[in-house]
Design an enzyme around this catalytic site. Structure first.
Site, PDB file in Angstrom:
ATOM      1  N   SER A 138       0.855  -1.187   0.000  1.00 58.64           N
ATOM      2  CA  SER A 138       0.000   0.000   0.000  1.00 58.64           C
ATOM      3  C   SER A 138       0.888   1.233   0.000  1.00 58.64           C
ATOM      4  CB  SER A 138      -0.886   0.011   1.256  1.00 58.64           C
ATOM      5  OG  SER A 138      -1.526   1.263   1.426  1.00 58.64           O
ATOM      6  N   TYR A 151      -2.544  -1.439  10.144  1.00 58.80           N
ATOM      7  CA  TYR A 151      -2.582  -1.611   8.684  1.00 58.80           C
ATOM      8  C   TYR A 151      -1.316  -1.052   8.050  1.00 58.80           C
ATOM      9  CZ  TYR A 151      -4.182  -1.379   3.865  1.00 58.80           C
ATOM     10  OH  TYR A 151      -4.294  -1.534   2.506  1.00 58.80           O
TER      11      TYR A 151
END
Length: 253
Positions: A138, A151
């Site tokens: 990401s 995350y």
């Protein structure tokens, strides 16, 4: 990674980025096997799109082993695994009850899941020509969103895992390619599908397929939108990137 002629397994592809890429990869002439937890949804997608399917819960080590055995039994020519499944949680780290259970779930799914998937398939992939493992990190692996610490950390771990495993497997036919999404309009977090900050899903998936086609030897697949986050430290404007990210998108990916 070649853009066509592959047999591809994508766990976590019953919606969002996974499904969008599965559809496009199938259209490019690949055999695509999609995986997910909900059997009824898998059956629906198989009927609508002609995918082969397998039930898998990437948070469950036993489920990964069972699914891998089924995929390899049905598709011994499998040569690409895309470790797509992941979760994202908003967490409050001021108190343990605001983050601990969530953090454990995120690490289990986002870090142990891909590790277990690689373990389940790597020996087979080493026997296949043009074999590829695709990991999914990401933009938040490179610039943190304050509300999603676990995350961010899990995706930073996937980035370094990808870098390291690529080095180890350099003496094999297996390539390791890291897909680095920006915020994309999916249901990863509530409200993200309508976020003006996030990249439209179809636009993202189309650009990914274009990059795979034009850059078959790429180590990272980076759409243009993610480079703001990806290269903040390199450009020397990391603090500005972090400030801009957190001011603009409190729920981004």
């Amino acid at each position: 990674m070649n853009i066509s002629g592959n047999t591809i397994f994508i766990p976590g592809s019953t919606s969002g980025i996974g499904l969008a890429l599965a559809q496009r990869l199938q259209a490019e002439g690949n055999t695509v096997v999609i995986g997910g937890r909900r059997t009824e949804l898998l059956e629906k997608l198989a009927a609508e799109h002609g995918f082969d399917t397998v039930r898998i819960d990437t948070a469950d080590a036993g489920s990964i082993r069972t699914a891998a055995a089924e995929v390899l039994r049905q598709h011994p020519d499998l040569n690409v695994v895309i470790a797509m499944a992941g979760i994202m949680r908003v967490e409050d780290w001021h108190h343990a009850d605001g983050f601990l259970a969530s953090a454990e779930e995120v690490v289990t799914t986002n870090v142990l899941g891909p590790i277990r998937l690689i373990a389940a398939f790597v020996e087979h992939l080493r026997t296949r020509p043009d074999a590829t493992i695709v990991t999914v990190s990401s933009g938040l692996a490179f610039a943190p969103l304050a509300v999603t610490p676990s995350y961010n950390a899990s995706k930073a771990a996937i980035h370094m895992l990808s870098e390291s495993v690529r080095l180890q497997l350099a003496d094999t036919p297996v390539r390791v390619v890291e897909l680095v999404p920006p915020s994309v309009r999916t249901a990863l977090l509530p409200g993200q599908e309508e976020s003006e900050f996030a990249m439209p899903l179809d636009e993202f998936a189309d650009e990914v397929i274009s990059l795979l086609a034009s850059e078959p030897d790429a180590k990272e697949i980076q759409v243009e939108r993610v480079k703001f986050l990806r290269y903040g430290e390199v450009r020397g404007d990391y603090d500005q990137v972090v400030a801009t990210l957190n001011a603009a998108d409190p729920h981004g990916k």
